[in-house]
Structure formats: structure tokens, C-alpha cells
Design a protein around this motif. Structure first.
Motif, PDB file in Angstrom:
ATOM      1  N   LEU A 456     -87.605  73.031 -40.649  1.00 51.38           N
ATOM      2  CA  LEU A 456     -87.074  73.327 -39.309  1.00 51.38           C
ATOM      3  C   LEU A 456     -85.647  72.847 -39.113  1.00 51.38           C
ATOM      4  O   LEU A 456     -84.892  73.444 -38.360  1.00 51.38           O
ATOM      5  CB  LEU A 456     -87.948  72.647 -38.248  1.00 51.38           C
ATOM      6  N   ARG A 457     -85.304  71.714 -39.766  1.00 54.86           N
ATOM      7  CA  ARG A 457     -83.950  71.198 -39.564  1.00 54.86           C
ATOM      8  C   ARG A 457     -82.992  71.680 -40.648  1.00 54.86           C
ATOM      9  O   ARG A 457     -81.797  71.483 -40.549  1.00 54.86           O
ATOM     10  CB  ARG A 457     -83.968  69.664 -39.551  1.00 54.86           C
ATOM     11  N   THR A 458     -83.547  72.297 -41.705  1.00 57.09           N
ATOM     12  CA  THR A 458     -82.690  72.722 -42.817  1.00 57.09           C
ATOM     13  C   THR A 458     -82.203  74.148 -42.614  1.00 57.09           C
ATOM     14  O   THR A 458     -81.056  74.468 -42.889  1.00 57.09           O
ATOM     15  CB  THR A 458     -83.484  72.640 -44.143  1.00 57.09           C
ATOM     16  N   PHE A 459     -83.107  75.005 -42.124  1.00 56.35           N
ATOM     17  CA  PHE A 459     -82.773  76.431 -42.041  1.00 56.35           C
ATOM     18  C   PHE A 459     -82.383  76.828 -40.626  1.00 56.35           C
ATOM     19  O   PHE A 459     -82.875  76.273 -39.653  1.00 56.35           O
ATOM     20  CB  PHE A 459     -83.957  77.270 -42.532  1.00 56.35           C
ATOM     21  N   ASP A 460     -81.492  77.837 -40.545  1.00 57.43           N
ATOM     22  CA  ASP A 460     -81.009  78.256 -39.227  1.00 57.43           C
ATOM     23  C   ASP A 460     -82.118  78.930 -38.422  1.00 57.43           C
ATOM     24  O   ASP A 460     -82.245  78.703 -37.232  1.00 57.43           O
ATOM     25  CB  ASP A 460     -79.820  79.204 -39.402  1.00 57.43           C
ATOM     26  N   HIS A 461     -82.867  79.802 -39.077  1.00 57.09           N
ATOM     27  CA  HIS A 461     -84.003  80.429 -38.400  1.00 57.09           C
ATOM     28  C   HIS A 461     -85.250  80.225 -39.245  1.00 57.09           C
ATOM     29  O   HIS A 461     -85.189  80.265 -40.472  1.00 57.09           O
ATOM     30  CB  HIS A 461     -83.775  81.938 -38.205  1.00 57.09           C
ATOM     31  N   ALA A 504     -85.029  89.301 -48.958  1.00 60.77           N
ATOM     32  CA  ALA A 504     -83.711  88.940 -49.492  1.00 60.77           C
ATOM     33  C   ALA A 504     -82.839  90.184 -49.613  1.00 60.77           C
ATOM     34  O   ALA A 504     -81.636  90.138 -49.358  1.00 60.77           O
ATOM     35  CB  ALA A 504     -83.869  88.273 -50.853  1.00 60.77           C
ATOM     36  N   ARG A 505     -83.462  91.321 -49.942  1.00 61.53           N
ATOM     37  CA  ARG A 505     -82.666  92.548 -50.047  1.00 61.53           C
ATOM     38  C   ARG A 505     -82.215  93.014 -48.660  1.00 61.53           C
ATOM     39  O   ARG A 505     -81.066  93.393 -48.446  1.00 61.53           O
ATOM     40  CB  ARG A 505     -83.495  93.628 -50.740  1.00 61.53           C
ATOM     41  N   GLY A 506     -83.134  92.949 -47.695  1.00 60.29           N
ATOM     42  CA  GLY A 506     -82.799  93.400 -46.344  1.00 60.29           C
ATOM     43  C   GLY A 506     -81.750  92.525 -45.677  1.00 60.29           C
ATOM     44  O   GLY A 506     -80.989  92.987 -44.826  1.00 60.29           O
ATOM     45  N   LEU A 507     -81.696  91.224 -46.070  1.00 60.28           N
ATOM     46  CA  LEU A 507     -80.757  90.305 -45.417  1.00 60.28           C
ATOM     47  C   LEU A 507     -79.624  89.914 -46.368  1.00 60.28           C
ATOM     48  O   LEU A 507     -78.988  88.876 -46.188  1.00 60.28           O
ATOM     49  CB  LEU A 507     -81.504  89.033 -44.988  1.00 60.28           C
ATOM     50  N   SER A 508     -79.388  90.765 -47.393  1.00 59.95           N
ATOM     51  CA  SER A 508     -78.496  90.321 -48.481  1.00 59.95           C
ATOM     52  C   SER A 508     -77.110  89.910 -47.972  1.00 59.95           C
ATOM     53  O   SER A 508     -76.542  88.927 -48.440  1.00 59.95           O
ATOM     54  CB  SER A 508     -78.359  91.421 -49.524  1.00 59.95           C
ATOM     55  N   GLN A 512     -77.558  83.517 -46.972  1.00 59.05           N
ATOM     56  CA  GLN A 512     -77.239  83.029 -48.328  1.00 59.05           C
ATOM     57  C   GLN A 512     -78.493  82.502 -49.012  1.00 59.05           C
ATOM     58  O   GLN A 512     -78.509  82.308 -50.217  1.00 59.05           O
ATOM     59  CB  GLN A 512     -76.158  81.960 -48.278  1.00 59.05           C
ATOM     60  N   LEU A 513     -79.564  82.291 -48.219  1.00 59.56           N
ATOM     61  CA  LEU A 513     -80.798  81.792 -48.811  1.00 59.56           C
ATOM     62  C   LEU A 513     -81.979  82.247 -47.965  1.00 59.56           C
ATOM     63  O   LEU A 513     -81.950  82.129 -46.749  1.00 59.56           O
ATOM     64  CB  LEU A 513     -80.745  80.251 -48.831  1.00 59.56           C
ATOM     65  N   VAL A 514     -82.995  82.835 -48.637  1.00 59.18           N
ATOM     66  CA  VAL A 514     -84.260  83.144 -47.950  1.00 59.18           C
ATOM     67  C   VAL A 514     -85.314  82.336 -48.689  1.00 59.18           C
ATOM     68  O   VAL A 514     -85.560  82.575 -49.870  1.00 59.18           O
ATOM     69  CB  VAL A 514     -84.604  84.653 -48.050  1.00 59.18           C
ATOM     70  N   ALA A 515     -85.892  81.336 -48.026  1.00 58.49           N
ATOM     71  CA  ALA A 515     -86.819  80.445 -48.729  1.00 58.49           C
ATOM     72  C   ALA A 515     -88.186  80.536 -48.077  1.00 58.49           C
ATOM     73  O   ALA A 515     -88.330  81.025 -46.961  1.00 58.49           O
ATOM     74  CB  ALA A 515     -86.305  79.021 -48.665  1.00 58.49           C
ATOM     75  N   PRO A 547     -72.433  82.642 -41.645  1.00 59.89           N
ATOM     76  CA  PRO A 547     -72.103  82.793 -40.216  1.00 59.89           C
ATOM     77  C   PRO A 547     -71.290  84.052 -39.892  1.00 59.89           C
ATOM     78  O   PRO A 547     -71.486  84.658 -38.847  1.00 59.89           O
ATOM     79  CB  PRO A 547     -71.292  81.531 -39.901  1.00 59.89           C
ATOM     80  N   GLU A 548     -70.440  84.493 -40.814  1.00 62.91           N
ATOM     81  CA  GLU A 548     -69.574  85.650 -40.487  1.00 62.91           C
ATOM     82  C   GLU A 548     -70.379  86.936 -40.309  1.00 62.91           C
ATOM     83  O   GLU A 548     -70.038  87.790 -39.503  1.00 62.91           O
ATOM     84  CB  GLU A 548     -68.531  85.902 -41.594  1.00 62.91           C
ATOM     85  N   PHE A 549     -71.450  87.100 -41.107  1.00 64.78           N
ATOM     86  CA  PHE A 549     -72.141  88.398 -41.110  1.00 64.78           C
ATOM     87  C   PHE A 549     -73.511  88.381 -40.456  1.00 64.78           C
ATOM     88  O   PHE A 549     -74.124  89.413 -40.265  1.00 64.78           O
ATOM     89  CB  PHE A 549     -72.308  88.906 -42.552  1.00 64.78           C
ATOM     90  N   ALA A 550     -74.019  87.176 -40.127  1.00 63.35           N
ATOM     91  CA  ALA A 550     -75.408  87.085 -39.674  1.00 63.35           C
ATOM     92  C   ALA A 550     -75.672  87.965 -38.456  1.00 63.35           C
ATOM     93  O   ALA A 550     -76.740  88.547 -38.315  1.00 63.35           O
ATOM     94  CB  ALA A 550     -75.759  85.641 -39.366  1.00 63.35           C
ATOM     95  N   ALA A 551     -74.672  88.064 -37.550  1.00 63.41           N
ATOM     96  CA  ALA A 551     -74.935  88.766 -36.288  1.00 63.41           C
ATOM     97  C   ALA A 551     -74.336  90.176 -36.276  1.00 63.41           C
ATOM     98  O   ALA A 551     -74.203  90.789 -35.219  1.00 63.41           O
ATOM     99  CB  ALA A 551     -74.365  87.945 -35.134  1.00 63.41           C
TER     100      ALA A 551
END
Length: 1134
Positions: A456-461, A504-508, A512-515, A547-551
């Protein structure tokens, strides 16, 4: 081979133990063990040249560690986690007894594998026998040999969980020819353990006998034995894990190559005859699980050879295990286990990346460096010595597994269950850790080894897959029958890699990381059925954004006529459409709907829900997305709009326009040299940004050019004045007297109002200390500043008639308002440009502090700086990319930072060097007693901590720390439990039972009622309409909050008796806490009779607080505003 674990231990440790001791203690340590009195050294001894060993140690400290402190911290940690000799003796005795018990278990007659009636009813076979029918016979024969294997023997096991592994070798006579097929071997292994469990469970020696899956792999049950606990202290002294394994040469290795099949489709699907001409798919995971058991002993020998004469390996492994534990990487299916990391260190030793001279810290660094730079999902590594033609090549392993690390036999993939995503997470963590170790500004030890990194504290969502049973339909949809057979029917393990790679493909571009979390199955009692696949509970996924592309709202695909266009269309389904772009190209594209910043941050949620439904058949109801649940508390207005970012941008635009107009004002006697905003909205951290307003005249009473609140109507909506400092140029005409300067400034305020009215038709209302300007529906408060005024205020005349300069309260306040606050505002405005969620995080933090009724006890600037610290010094995390994760880290910072012994250094604009920070820390320690309890240092304010000088007090800070740790615990529980209650507003509702008196307010007179955490269902009209175009209007009521005025009066009147707490964002209650000192009887004096009454105590007249009268005063002072006063007298007596 030695048969008892004891002898085995001596055999393995023989060459290692003395070497380890000798290297550690060196030549000088011998006499230290003798007598405890202090040694008197002769002069010759004192100045004896250092030994070569001491020199190496000093050189190493200088080259490797940033400071000798890091070396000491690491040595202390190693002492903490290694096993004490006393414990070892107890454990060895326990192992001896297990050894003799295991040899005494009786044989059983031979039966069919499916006939399990011979087992007692109290033991259930720890294996999911699906399908049930299988050929083969079984009988129990006592173990051929018992060996202690694993970290206990190598001396690398670490506390708090001490596990000792025993390999129980099953005799040859219980196996038949084709036991490698259709889970026959696995079932025999499970039955073998069941029979052992049945016998050991009757023994008094054991506190508990339970089953578990080894690393949560359900093909590999193991038996856990814990000793009977005599005292509470020995609670978890040790867990002995029994692994049943065959002789290493029982099976022919070539049967288990990754390309071979050992599970027949017809058997698995329960068909009577196999299909004609169908080829059987390879079953690499199944094959690997059998091979693992055959090489246990050879792995032990391999590791013990590596550890011989290499004390640094022991320490290095302990540090690496702590590192993995703190990152939640070392438990569960496909984890990066302690065994795996030991093999990795042995590999680096073999490849000479590590040498036996190295210390534990060097081993840690070299291993992290290797992990950071090597991607085992692309180029695997192998411990097999030379190219043996009889074993499979690395490419065969890559075809079958996502991550490849082959053991010394060349047959077993040690990373078989690991997903590529999990390895990439390990790799990412190693990269970050290397950067931290090389950064002198960070306390590497604290950050790497002592800080936990929960998801919860490591990942943005973070989002959860609530019901993993839905993955069964995923396996159907993705046609994963072969994978299901290979994993023995475990649909979670079969589907997980495919789901992660889909996301990971959909959010490429965006992530930077899908865990994902590691599926973990808890241990279970031997009389219970083994856990099903769905018992791993919800699966959790974490996203770390770019951060540049997330939104970004657009997903641009290939051109319509390119062959890849079809693939893009299939991937995105009906969301994909053709669009013409500005450069004339016509491309496939997906456009996501989002209008506000808060909705744009949630575009990843739309993508995830869409892709999982389309490709994995997972319904939306099974996904619990907790990425932005907390943002609801800073939502503005009733409509489900944004969280105020847009409102803040329009305030800043209006301010920019006003400052241009001020720069260009004509006919001013002196020009404006600088215009600086100081209101929180101008640095994007105002909890509820101002909204453009126009007053309704009929709602107010009128005075000449402005409006007044009406007594009969509810209180008008709160309009906050946005403070702006206008610096005027210096001139010889400025007076040198402080009274005269104030008058000149008042004249400037009048003139500014006049000129803005003439040249720009703005409605202004001048006052002595400021001018209010109504523009675009906002009210800006201009305050003129003269740069020499603070200096003039510092002038004091000594009794001898000398002039001298010293800080006065007035000069400090003025410097704060005209110099430090504008600088802070512009620095934080810059930080917001770098990190778009800084403002929202700070607003959440302030909203929480206000909700706890503490907003008057800690300054807004202090909270802004605490939040800025999280963005400027995020280690061991990355800077937050969502307000929620920022807020969780804020609570964690408040709760865990050592305020007593450390200054919090916020390096704004990187204005402080490494030596500055050291200097601040030294001075802080020297002057600790005179400094504020919460000490914040910034480049422009290194010694005085001006934002925390007055507040918080020690008691308030203690309360804040307590509230933060409780809120964090409650929030993390809620956010990690997708099936529970997700009402995250709970931590924004303060406990009121702690206070002595509650003053309930009349909601009609609370101007900010709509900012309440639980908004009122019906709201009253506040005499304002949203409108930013009004020009010639009567001036609205500004900065009018009856509750704040009432609080001011209460504090003035009863400051010596009580503390008052209030949530300024629409709170409906003022909480009062009596001061214990105020309640002590005082000697009777006429001058100190305020709020007191006279009584006699021991025949003396004394004054005590007249509580009844005080409570009555509360009501009288707040007539019309106070609804009722509730006294909780059970907590104190009148």
C-alpha cells in the motif's frame, strides 16, 4: 553419510566453524574474554602499530561505508538476527528426539494408492487429490535416512522465524516403475507424511503438529513440528519442517526435462481413452517439483562448500534476507526465498563476482548490483559447471519458464514458480537500493534494512481481485488447459503470469512496474482438509506510475493500413476507433473519458477493468480498486466533480493577471518591485480552494459600498482573502520611523485601491493594513511591504542610550510574512510543477489534521513542509504519484520519525549540501533542550525552525503521533481487505470521548458547513451564487467565520483553565479539555477571581474554578451560535 542430524551438522560445519571464529576475532581479541576489569595498557601497547587486520578494517570502512556508523549499525543488526548458542543447544536436543521418534514409526501393509482406509480418521491427506483415481500401490516403511538441510546447518538462518529443514529420505521399496506419472509420486509423498503426522501427533514432545505447503506450492506439502512451550518466551523457538524426498538416483533424469510430459491429458480430464493422434503437452513445473526433491542433499553440499572459509557469506545472506523480508518478497508461491538468494551468492562466488575475502556488506552490495543489472527473464544463468550434452540447454528452460536460474545438476530451475513480474520487482528494488547506498544524503541502513515496504505504501495504485475463483473462467477464456495440468489444477498459479503480462501490456506507457502479491496458503491442522486453490484469499496488484504518462487520455495505435492495426483492435476490443491526427495520419486509437485531474488519475482503473473483462472474463464486481478512495474527503461541491485542482489553477491564473496589472500601474509614486502570493491556494495546498462568488444583495444588510451579514439569515458563505505581498521599491524618501512607515503604507493602500479602480475597473476596499480587491469572483488582499522595515523594527535603545539591533516579536512576525512565507510559497509552487500530486497530498494531510481538531495546534506551513519532505526524500520509495499513497506515507512519517533525537531536514531546491546537513545535525544535538519539539530545517531556515517555534507543543505532538499510527493501522487494514468495510472516512472522524466538555454549534451559523467530512444532506442557502464575471458590485462579506471569532473570545477568556479544539472545515462541535494546573486550589486574591469561586480548604480561603458558571459563560458568549453545552462530568468533579 551420517544418519543423525547432530553428526550431519558436525560433518557439514567441520571446516567452517573454526575459520569463521578466527577471522572474526582477529589477533587482539584473545585477552578480552578473560577478566572483566578494565585493562591497564602500557604506553608501548597503547601506541602499538595497528595489525594488518585492523588496517584492512579501517580501509574498508573508509572505502565502502559512508561512515563508521553504517558499519556499527550493520554489526548490531547481525547480532540481533543471528541465532544464539543457547538456543542452538535447545534446538539440537529437540532434533535428536525427533530423529529417534521417526525411526520408531511402524510399517504398514501394501494397499492401492486410492485405498486410504488404513489412515486414522484424525489425519487428512495433505493433498488435493483431483482427479481421485490413480494407479499404483503404497506402503509405509520407516525413513532410510534423515538429514538436516538448509540454512540452519549453514548458520544463515535468521530470527524472528527459525526454521530447521529435515530431509526424510523415503526408502526405494515404496516406489514402482511409473511413479513419475500423473501425480503418483506426489501422492505417495503426501501419504508418507500423513502416516508420520498420525504418529507424531500423539507425542507429548510437540506443542503442535501441522501441515503446510512448501512456499505455498500445493504439490509439495510438508510437516511442521514445534516443541511444547514451557514459558511464554520460548513461544516460537523453532519450527522443524519435514520434507519427504526420494533417493537422488530413483528416477531417470531425462524423464524430467522441461520438454517432457508426465501428466496425461486423458487422466487429468478423466476421459476413458486418449484422443487419437493428440500430442501430450510438456509439463515443466510438474517435472521441476519432483526434481527439486531429488537434489536437496546435493544443494546442501554445494552451499556448504561455498560457505567454507567465507564468514562474509553468512553475514551477507543475513542482510539479504532482511532486505527481502522488508520488501515482502520472501514468502509465498514464486517468492525470492532465502534459499534462492543463498544459491545466487554461491553463483556470484563461482563467477568470481564475489571473493571469499569480502565482508557481509560487500556481499550485499555485489548481489544487489548483480540483480539490478541482470534480467533473468531474458538471459538465464546456470550453476552447472561445464556444457554437459546430456542436460537441457538454457533455451529449453526459457521456453518453459518465465525466470531461469538453473541449479548445479543442470536439471532444476530454482525460479520455476516465479513470474517475470515478480523478478522485475526484485530487480527494480535492487536498482533503487543501489542508488540509495551511493547517496550520501540518505541514511542507507535505516532506509534499506529497517524500513518496511508494504504494497500500500510502495505502489501508487493498488487493486484487489476479490474472488480468485473467477480465475477458473480466465483459464477457460485464455485456453490454459496445458498450464492447468502442469500446475496440478492450481488455476491461480496457471492464470497469474498471463494476467500480469496482459496488464503490463495495457499499461506499458503508464506504469514502470506492475506487481502482484504472492499467493500464500496458511498452515493447517492435520485433521483438517487441505486448503483449496481459492483459499489464498484475494490477490493484490500494485502499479507504479510514470508520472508524465499515467494520466494521458489517449492510447495511440498503429496506422490503419499497417498489419499491426488488427492486433491493436483485438487487444482493445470495441474501445478502439479510427482517428485522424494533426499530422494527417489516420491511426487506431483509444480515448478514455475523464474531465478532471482526479478522473484522469483513475484512467488506469478504466483500462484494467476493461482488459480484465475483455480478455480474462473477470467481472467488474470482482475488482476492488482502492487507488483513490481517500480523495472523497477533499472533493469540492456537491456534484461528483474533481478534487479542486482545476479551481486552484483558475485562482493562480487570476492572481497572475492581477500581478501583471500591479506591475504596470501608472501614476504610483514608487513602482512595485515584486508581487508575491502567500496564501496556500497559490502553492496548490489549500484544502478547499476558493470558488468564484457573487453575493445576493437581498440576503445581506447593506452599508454604503459593501454588504454586512444579516442577523435573521444564516451566516453567508465563507470568502477567504487571498493574501498578496506587494514590495515597493526603496527610496530615500521612506521615513526611518516605524510609526511613519505604517502611515506611508496605509497611504499606498489607499492609492492602490484608487488606481486599480480607475485603470482596471476593479472593486476595491482599502484599509489601514491592506487593500481588498474583488476580481473574477475572488477577493485578493494586497499588503504593501518595504524591505528595510524589519531592520527598523529591530532597533532598540539600551538603558545606556546605545542603539542596537535585536530580534523583536514584531520584526520576526514581519520577516515571516514578507520574506519567508513568499519564499516558501514559491518553492512549493515549483515542487507542485515537478510532482503534480504534491498539492492534493498536502490537502489530504491538512484535512486529516483538521478532522482530528488539531489544525490550530500545528501551522499549515509545517504540514506543507512535512509533505514536501516525502517528495524530496522519498527513499526507500519512489516519489508518490497518487495523493492516497502520499497521505499514507505522511501518516507513517508522523508516527515513526524520531522527533526527539533528529531534525527533519527538508532540502527545498537542493539548497543544502551533505556537509550542511551534518552541521545541522551536530548543532541540533548540542542545543536540543532549547529547540522546538518538532524541528524542521530548510535551506533558508537552518537553525530556528520558524514554522514550528510556537507550536506544536510536546503534548500535541505526542497526540499527533498516536493518532497517526492508529489511523495508519486502521486505513491499511481497510484498504487491504477488499471484502470488508471500505468506509475510509472513519479515520477522519475523531474520537470525542477523550474531551471534558463538548460545545455543540448551530449548523446555520457555520459558514463552511459543506466542507465537513460527512456533508449535510440538505444545505441552507448562504447568500452567494457562483459567478466570476461580476464587475460593479457591492463588496461581499470577507473572512467572516463566527466560529473562529467565538473561539478567539473563548481562548482570551479561559486560556488559563482550558484548551479548545475545533475542526475549522465545517466542524459542528468545539471540544474542551480542562488544564490540570488550572484546577489546583489557589490562595484567595481579589485580582485572580476570574471564573473562580471561593471555598474553604483546611480552614483556609481558596479559589477553585466555578465550572457551572464557566459552562454558562460558554453559552452566553456564543448566543445564537451555540446549540448546547454537554459536560462530561464523569471525567472530573465540580
Amino acid at each position: 553419510m551420517a544418519s543423525s542430524p547432530e553428526v550431519a551438522e558436525e560433518a557439514e560445519q567441520g571446516p567452517e566453524a573454526p575459520a569463521g571464529g578466527a577471522v572474526r576475532r582477529g589477533k587482539r581479541a584473545a585477552p578480552a574474554a578473560a577478566a572483566p576489569q578494565p585493562a591497564k595498557l602500557s604506553r608501548a601497547e597503547l601506541y602499538k602499530p595497528p595489525t594488518s587486520e585492523e588496517l584492512t578494517q579501517l580501509k574498508e570502512t573508509e572505502d565502502l561505508f559512508h561512515s563508521s556508523l553504517l558499519r556499527l549499525q550493520i554489526e548490531e543488526l547481525l547480532k540481533e538476527v543471528t541465532l544464539k548458542e543457547k538456543k542452538k543447544k535447545k534446538i539440537d536436543a529437540f532434533l535428536h528426539e525427533i530423529n529417534s521418534l521417526l525411526r520408531a514409526i511402524p510399517e504398514t501393509p501394501e494397499t492401492e494408492l486410492t485405498d486410504q482406509a488404513w489412515l486414522s480418521k484424525d489425519v487428512k491427506v495433505p493433498f488435493l487429490q483431483v482427479p481421485f483415481n490413480v494407479k499404483g500401490k503404497f506402503r509405509f516403511v520407516p525413513p532410510a535416512e534423515l538429514k538436516v538441510v538448509g540454512s540452519y546447518l549453514l548458520g544463515t538462518c535468521i530470527r524472528p522465524e527459525i526454521n530447521v529443514d529435515i530431509a526424510v529420505t523415503m526408502p526405494r521399496e515404496i516406489f514402482q516403475d511409473k511413479d513419475n506419472l500423473n501425480q503418483r509420486y506426489h501422492r505417495k509423498r503426501a501419504l508418507y507424511l500423513s502416516h508420520i503426522a498420525q504418529h507424531l501427533s500423539k507425542e507429548k514432545l510437540f506443542g503442535s503438529v501441522k501441515f503446510a505447503y512448501m512456499n505455498s506450492n500445493h504439490l509439495k506439502p510438508i510437516l511442521l513440528l514445534r516443541p511444547q512451550v514451557l514459558t511464554g518466551k520460548d513461544e516460537k523457538i523453532v519450527t522443524v519442517r519435514l520434507h519427504a524426498c526420494p533417493y537422488s538416483d530413483l528416477f531417470k533424469p531425462s524423464r524430467f526435462f522441461p520438454t517432457k510430459n508426465n501428466v496425461r491429458t486423458a487422466w487429468f480430464m478423466e476421459q476413458s481413452t486418449p484422443k487419437e493422434g493428440a500430442t501430450e503437452p510438456p509439463t515443466p513445473h510438474y517435472n521441476n517439483s519432483i526434481l527439486c526433491d531429488t537434489v536437496m542433499l546435493s544443494h546442501l553440499h554445494f552451499l556448504s562448500n561455498a560457505a567454507t572459509d567465507f564468514p562474509g557469506m553468512k553475514d551477507g545472506l543475513a542482510l539479504l534476507k532482511v532486505w527481502l523480508n522488508q520488501r515482502q518478497l520472501s514468502k509465498g508461491l514464486g517468492c525470492f526465498s532465502g534459499f534462492l538468494v543463498s544459491m545466487l551468492v554461491a553463483y556470484l562466488l563461482m563467477k568470481r563476482k564475489i571473493v571469499k575475502m569480502m565482508s557481509g556488506y560487500q556481499v550485499l552490495r555485489s548481489t544487489l548490483q548483480f540483480l539490478a543489472t541482470t534480467d533473468l527473464s531474458v538471459t538465464g544463468i546456470s550453476l552447472a559447471k561445464d556444457a554437459d550434452p546430456s542436460v537441457p540447454v538454457l533455451d529449453d528452460f526459457h521456453q518453459a519458464f518465465e525466470v531461469v536460474f538453473v541449479d548445479p545438476s543442470g536439471l532444476v530451475n530454482l525460479c520455476a514458480d516465479m513470474t517475470a513480474s515478480k523478478y522485475h520487482q526484485v530487480q527494480f528494488e535492487a536498482k533503487c537500493s543501489m542508488e540509495i547506498l551511493d547517496d550520501r544524503m540518505v541514511d542507507g541502513f535505516q532506509v534499506l534494512l529497517m524500513t518496511q515496504k508494504p504494497m500500500l505504501r510502495t505502489f501508487d495504485h493498488v487493486f484487489h481481485l476479490k474472488h480468485v475463483s473467477k480465475l477458473q473462467s480466465t483459464c477457460k477464456k485464455m485456453q490454459l488447459l496445458n498450464e492447468l495440468m502442469d500446475q496440478g489444477g492450481n488455476y491461480v498459479a496457471a492464470a497469474l503470469p498471463f494476467i500480469v503480462s496482459l496488464l503490463a501490456r495495457g499499461l506499458s506507457q503508464r506504469a514502470q512496474l506492475v506487481a502482484h502479491s504472492l499467493p500464500q496458503v496458511p498452515e493447517w491442522p492435520i485433521d483438517a482438509e487441505p486448503p483449496k486453490h481459492k483459499d489464498v484469499g484475494p490477490l493484490t496488484f500494485g502499479l507504479l506510475f510514470v508520472p508524465e504518462f499515467a494520466a494521458s487520455m489517449l492510447e495511440k495505435g498503429p496506422q490503419a493500413d499497417h498489419p499491426e492495426a488488427l492486433e491493436f483492435r483485438t487487444f482493445w476490443g470495441e474501445k478502439s476507433e479510427l482517428r485522424r491526427f494533426q499530422d494527417g495520419s489516420i491511426c487506431e486509437a483509444v480515448v478514455w473519458e475523464a474531465s478532471t485531474a482526479c478522473q484522469k488519475r483513475l484512467i488506469p482503473e478504466q483500462i484494467i477493468r476493461h482488459l480484465l473483462k475483455l480478455h480474462a472474463d473477470i467481472p467488474e464486481s470482482s475488482i476492488c480498486y482502492t487507488g483513490a478512495l481517500l480523495e472523497s474527503v477533499i472533493r469540492t461541491g456537491k456534484e461528483a466533480g474533481g478534487t479542486g485542482e482545476e479551481a486552484m489553477v483558475s485562482v493562480v491564473c487570476s492572481y497572475d493577471d492581477l500581478s501583471r496589472k500591479l506591475w504596470n500601474l501608472k501614476e504610483l509614486p514608487l513602482t512595485v518591485t515584486a508581487v508575491q502570493g502567500v496564501h496556500p491556494a497559490l502553492r496548490y495546498t489549500d484544502v478547499f480552494p476558493p470558488i468564484p462568488m457573487k453575493p445576493i444583495y437581498s440576503f445581506h444588510n447593506r452599508s454604503k459600498h459593501f454588504l454586512l451579514p444579516s442577523g435573521e439569515k444564516p451566516c453567508p458563505a465563507y470568502i477567504t482573502p487571498l493574501r498578496i505581498i506587494c514590495h515597493m521599491e526603496g527610496s530615500g524618501q521612506w521615513p526611518q520611523d516605524k510609526g511613519a512607515i505604517k502611515r506611508i503604507k496605509a497611504a499606498f493602500h489607499l492609492q492602490l485601491a484608487e488606481l486599480l479602480r480607475q485603470q482596471h475597473q476593479l472593486v476595491c476596499r482599502p484599509a489601514v493594513t491592506h487593500t481588498d480587491v474583488y476580481k473574477d469572483g475572488y477577493v485578493f488582499r494586497l499588503q504593501v511591504a518595504y524591505h528595510r522595515e524589519p531592520l527598523i523594527l529591530k532597533e532598540v535603545v539600551t538603558p545606556e542610550g546605545m542603539w542596537k539591533y535585536q530580534d523583536t516579536e514584531e520584526s520576526r512576525q514581519l520577516e515571516l510574512e514578507t520574506l519567508h512565507l513568499p519564499y516558501l510559497t514559491s518553492s512549493l509552487h515549483g515542487l507542485q510543477q515537478l510532482h503534480p500530486v504534491f498539492g492534493s497530498t498536502s490537502r489530504l494531510a491538512k484535512r486529516w489534521i483538521s478532522a482530528q481538531l488539531l489544525s490550530d495546534s500545528i501551522s499549515e506551513e509545517c504540514v506543507d513542509l512535512l509533505v514536501a519532505f516525502l517528495f524530496l526524500h522519498p527513499a526507500p520509495f519512489t516519489p508518490p504519484s497518487s495523493p492516497q499513497v502520499g497521505f499514507l506515507r505522511f501518516l507513517n512519517l508522523l508516527a515513526t520519525f524520531d522527533w526527539k533525537n533528529n531534525p527533519l531536514i527538508v532540502n527545498l531546491n537542493t539548497g543544502l549540501t551533505d556537509s550542511d546537513c551534518t552541521e545541522i545535525k551536530k548543532k541540533f544535538i548540542a542545543a536540543r533542550t532549547h529547540l522546538p519539539v518538532m524541528f524542521l530545517a530548510t535551506p533558508k531556515d537552518q537553525w530556528s525552525s520558524m514554522w514550528t517555534r510556537e507550536r506544536p507543543s510536546a503534548q500535541i505532538l505526542q497526540r499527533l503521533v498516536l493518532l497517526a499510527s492508529e489511523s495508519l493501522r486502521a486505513l491499511e487494514e481497510q484498504l487491504m481487505d477488499p471484502l470488508g468495510n471500505q468506509d475510509v472516512k472513519m479515520v477522519f472522524r475523531p474520537p470525542l470521548d477523550f474531551y471534558d466538555v463538548l460545545i455543540h454549534l448551530n449548523p446555520n451559523q457555520i459558514p463552511r458547513l459543506l466542507e465537513n467530512v460527512d456533508r449535510p444532506v440538505k444545505s441552507v442557502s448562504r447568500g452567494m451564487v457562483k459567478n466570476s464575471s461580476a464587475m460593479n458590485i457591492l463588496f461581499p462579506v470577507v473572512d467572516y467565520d463566527p466560529v473562529q471569532l467565538y473561539l478567539h473570545e473563548l481562548r482570551n477568556a479561559f486560556d488559563d483553565l482550558a484548551l479548545f479544539f475545533y475542526d475549522k472545515h465545517g466542524g459542528e462541535v468545539i471540544a474542551v479539555l480542562w488544564k490540570p494546573l488550572g484546577f489546583q486550589p489557589q490562595h484567595f486574591k481579589v485580582s485572580s477571581m476570574r471564573g473562580r469561586k471561593v471555598t474553604t480548604l483546611n480552614n483556609e480561603l481558596v479559589c477553585v474554578p466555578n465550572v457551572e458558571a464557566i459552562l454558562e459563560d460558554f453559552e452566553i458568549l456564543g448566543e445564537g451560535l451555540v446549540k448546547s453545552v454537554e459536560a462530561r462530568t464523569e471525567k472530573w468533579t465540580i
